[in-house]
Write a protein that holds these residues in place. Structure first.
Motif, PDB file in Angstrom:
ATOM      1  N   GLU A  16       9.752   4.426   3.928  1.00 24.39           N
ATOM      2  CA  GLU A  16       8.566   5.145   3.483  1.00 24.39           C
ATOM      3  C   GLU A  16       7.959   6.047   4.553  1.00 24.39           C
ATOM      4  N   ILE A  56       5.811   5.312   6.851  1.00 22.45           N
ATOM      5  CA  ILE A  56       4.383   5.018   6.779  1.00 22.45           C
ATOM      6  C   ILE A  56       3.741   5.231   8.148  1.00 22.45           C
ATOM      7  N   LEU A  69      -3.586   1.610   7.372  1.00 20.80           N
ATOM      8  CA  LEU A  69      -2.686   0.488   7.629  1.00 20.80           C
ATOM      9  C   LEU A  69      -3.411  -0.598   8.421  1.00 20.80           C
ATOM     10  N   ILE A  85      -5.189  -2.916   6.184  1.00 22.71           N
ATOM     11  CA  ILE A  85      -4.256  -3.823   5.495  1.00 22.71           C
ATOM     12  C   ILE A  85      -3.826  -4.946   6.434  1.00 22.71           C
ATOM     13  N   GLU A 138      -4.638  -8.919   5.755  1.00 23.56           N
ATOM     14  CA  GLU A 138      -3.502  -9.821   5.574  1.00 23.56           C
ATOM     15  C   GLU A 138      -3.418 -10.866   6.680  1.00 23.56           C
ATOM     16  N   GLU A 151       5.106  -6.781   7.490  1.00 25.71           N
ATOM     17  CA  GLU A 151       4.929  -6.888   6.039  1.00 25.71           C
ATOM     18  C   GLU A 151       3.882  -5.924   5.502  1.00 25.71           C
ATOM     19  N   SER A 152       3.078  -5.333   6.399  1.00 27.22           N
ATOM     20  CA  SER A 152       2.130  -4.326   5.933  1.00 27.22           C
ATOM     21  C   SER A 152       2.850  -3.054   5.495  1.00 27.22           C
ATOM     22  N   ASP A 185       6.094  -3.233   3.931  1.00 29.25           N
ATOM     23  CA  ASP A 185       6.547  -3.707   2.621  1.00 29.25           C
ATOM     24  C   ASP A 185       6.923  -5.170   2.794  1.00 29.25           C
ATOM     25  N   PRO A 186       6.950  -5.955   1.710  1.00 23.75           N
ATOM     26  CA  PRO A 186       7.107  -7.411   1.835  1.00 23.75           C
ATOM     27  C   PRO A 186       8.463  -7.866   2.341  1.00 23.75           C
ATOM     28  N   TYR A 237       3.895  -8.958  -4.917  1.00 26.04           N
ATOM     29  CA  TYR A 237       3.628  -8.565  -3.534  1.00 26.04           C
ATOM     30  C   TYR A 237       2.706  -7.347  -3.510  1.00 26.04           C
ATOM     31  N   VAL A 238       1.603  -7.471  -2.792  1.00 27.37           N
ATOM     32  CA  VAL A 238       0.620  -6.385  -2.742  1.00 27.37           C
ATOM     33  C   VAL A 238       1.223  -5.124  -2.142  1.00 27.37           C
ATOM     34  N   ARG A 239       2.075  -5.265  -1.131  1.00 32.08           N
ATOM     35  CA  ARG A 239       2.590  -4.106  -0.409  1.00 32.08           C
ATOM     36  C   ARG A 239       3.989  -3.675  -0.864  1.00 32.08           C
TER      37      ARG A 239
END
Length: 678
Positions: free
Chosen positions: A50, A52, A58, A61, A65, A212-213, A215-216, A552-554
């Motif tokens: 991504e 990111i 971030l 997040i 988390e 994990e922020s 993606d999971p 998964y939130v992310r």
């Protein structure tokens, strides 16, 4: 829910004990961890799919988390603690790029201080003389509560929590003195575990939260955790065959080892929580809440042929509202040979006609790449093994069921080649890299190895390569997909060692698993989130929001690219699916084995949706008895079906297929055969 990421493979590994720490000591990062944090940040920003940015968004997040990973149920931190941490909420992005790790260690040290205050409260202040007639409740949905402002409020929250645990023991006929002792022992073990934490464990937890922020499926593994993941598949393992992780105070099943006793039993699945362990048929259950993971492993592992009994809460069901299920597993040696596909042939009677049906169970998609590269003729391969099975049974069967339930994936190449056994040629999967380039995974062999009627069984635990295969079969209209929606994992990860970037460093560094690409079906749809939706839907207790990629939130978003160029077969069409679904819907309303399944699923969903639990013992007892009555009624009906040939509906001559999902998969295949599909 966040996890403390220490994994164990039962029968093989045990986690090294942490060095003992005094509860008053403060943990702090070291120079090596600072350097490692900068490396991890650089790798994720440069190579993650991504791309990111590590920015304030971030940072927020990561902050949320990380707090959740420490105190997901809001049982430790006070409101003033959270307010004090707010100064870091939008600064963690800058900190991690600089390798500045004091804030997460400061937060952990406050957590540990609050944790020991809670343990002291239970040990020295809490009265176990509970009023079990009082109408009050324990809220089990953490989203509906906030952090409390005072220790008195926190004391009341803990009083309710411990009272709920005491009610469970009381309903299990434990004496009051025994209840107090067992609960205090439970938290004493947890106190010892947290007291033994070292700086490396805090670093592992925080860096994994950071990964994990993105993606999971992106993770950081410390050197010790990385070593525990190096499973030597050639070795024989004695145990039940499950990978465990800690989840707060509880032990959770991270995965089920293919071919092991747990996998074969179909009684335990990923994300189930284990509450207690007993030895043999008559051994007393021992509560393992708060135990160190290696101690849990020692309790569950054992010699081949011995029996272990477990009390579990099924995946997706809250601990406080779920009724524990007791299961029995016979320990055995776990060998790679047990993970290969296997088959059986059943005689099936439908509407006065007899059909021979082949059932091929595929536990995983594996390929012994090393042996193949070395030119060995009999190297291990899912496709080769399925071809051998087809050679044996295809001349004697009228149709085939491919069972992919609980198949978590494996080799992409094998998913492509296995699909090629059932289609003439063409693309099977599209792989999109972070730069937008798309690679086709194609079956280039024009031979169709099996061209007869085909159904594929899936469930929520079918993921990755399983979704590629079942998606291709569906897109090519080659067969009928039956069961539950699949997991929805449409991303590709790779494991990178940090030592390769700093070869002169003497210390062994950790590893980063990061997402590099996404899978897409040949029709252009990503398998991310959506997975593969079955043509014939079976009742399922697993909603997307509670289990699967969508929980998964992310998780990366679903999207679509252009369809590839492929030619569908004439095996399946909308008219055929309409007829099959009509028969299936009628059975759902009339057949005892499906009515029982629907009732069981309804009960499981009801347990999952509860947000509070009664602390009145009579009300709690009534709730439990009602749930047990429904379970017993379902079991009695299943036994009645097995014993009564008329209810069995002459499904086969080799005995009743008690698994309702497999049974319906076979029945749908028989209906497909009856339609003259070839």
């Amino acid at each position: 829910m966040k996890k403390i990421f220490i994994y164990i493979l039962i029968g093989l590994f045990s986690v090294n004990a942490f060095a003992q720490k005094e509860k008053s000591s403060k943990l702090s990062p070291n120079q090596s961890q600072s350097m490692e944090a900068r490396l991890v940040a650089g790798l994720l920003t440069q190579y993650h799919y991504e791309k990111i940015a590590i920015d304030d968004d971030l940072s927020r997040i990561i902050f949320d988390e990380y707090l959740s990973s420490l105190d997901v149920n809001k049982h430790y931190f006070l409101k003033e603690d959270i307010e004090g941490f707010q100064k870091y909420r939008e600064r963690l992005d800058d900190h991690i790029k600089l390798g500045y790790l004091l804030p997460p260690f400061e937060i952990f040290n406050v957590f540990r201080e609050r944790f020991f205050e809670r343990m002291d409260y239970i040990e020295n202040e809490l009265s176990f003389d509970f009023d079990y007639t009082k109408d009050e409740y324990l809220t089990v949905n953490s989203d509906s509560i906030d952090y409390v402002a005072s220790k008195d409020e926190l004391n009341d929250r803990w009083r309710r929590l411990v009272k709920s645990q005491a009610i469970d023991y009381k309903l299990d006929d434990k004496a009051d003195t025994t209840i107090a002792r067992l609960i205090k022992e439970r938290y004493s073990r947890l106190k010892q575990t947290i007291g033994e934490y070292e700086g490396r464990d805090v670093f592992q937890l925080y860096m994994n939260t950071f990964a994990e922020s993105f993606d999971p499926h992106s993770s950081y593994f410390s050197p010790i955790t990385s070593e525990n993941f190096k499973i030597r598949m050639s070795q024989s393992l004695e145990g039940i065959g499950a990978t465990l992780t800690t989840d707060g105070n509880y032990t959770r099943v991270a995965s089920v080892v293919l071919g092991g006793p747990a996998f074969e039993s179909k009684l335990i699945n990923t994300d189930d929580k284990i509450l207690a362990v007993a030895q043999g048929i008559e051994g007393e259950f021992v509560d393992i809440t708060g135990w160190r993971l290696d101690d849990v492993v020692q309790k569950i592992r054992g010699p081949k042929g011995t029996i272990v009994r477990l009390k579990i809460i099924e995946a997706g069901t809250p601990i406080s509202t779920g009724v524990p299920q007791e299961i029995t597993i016979v320990r055995d040696k776990i060998k790679l040979d047990n993970q290969v596909p296997y088959a059986e042939v059943k005689e099936v009677y439908r509407d006065g006609n007899q059909y021979n049906v082949g059932i091929i169970t595929i536990p995983s998609f594996y390929l012994n790449f090393e042996a193949m590269r070395n030119g060995e003729e009999d190297y291990g391969s899912t496709t080769r093994d399925v071809k051998a099975i087809l050679d044996t049974i295809k001349s004697e069967v009228d149709g085939i069921v491919i069972d992919l339930r609980s198949n978590g994936g494996g080799s992409l190449q094998e998913a492509i080649e296995l699909s090629g056994l059932f289609i003439k040629e063409g693309p099977v999967v599209q792989i999109r890299e972070s730069d937008g380039s798309i690679e086709l995974g194609e079956d280039e062999d024009e031979e169709i190895y099996y061209d007869g009627p085909l159904t594929v069984l899936t469930n929520r635990f079918s993921a990755s390569a399983s979704e590629i295969f079942s998606g291709a079969i569906q897109d090519y209209k080659r067969g009928v997909i039956i069961g539950e929606n699949t997991f929805g994992k449409g991303t590709v990860q790779n494991l990178i060692s940090l030592n390769q970037f700093v070869p002169k460093v003497q210390d062994t560094l950790g590893q980063v698993k990061l997402t590099l690409a996404k899978y897409y079906r040949v029709n252009g749809s990503s398998t991310q989130h959506k997975g593969v939706s079955p043509d014939i839907k079976m009742p399922s207790p697993y909603a997307a929001k509670t289990f699967g990629e969508s929980s998964y939130v992310r998780a990366l978003e679903w999207d679509q690219i252009e369809s590839s160029n492929y030619q569908t077969t004439k095996h399946i069409n909308d008219d055929i699916l309409t007829k099959l679904n009509a028969k299936h819907e009628k059975r759902l309303e009339e057949e005892p084995y499906l009515k029982t399944l629907k009732n069981n699923v309804k009960e499981a969903v009801s347990q999952q949706s509860m947000y509070r639990v009664s602390l009145n013992i009579e009300q709690r007892k009534a709730e439990n008895e009602k749930a047990l009555e429904r379970q017993n009624a379902a079991n009695e009906l299943s036994e009645k079906i097995s014993a009564d040939p008329e209810l069995v509906n002459k499904i086969n001559t080799d005995g009743e297929i008690k698994d309702p999902y497999l049974r319906e998969g076979v029945v749908v295949l028989a209906d497909l055969i009856a339609l003259g599909i070839g």
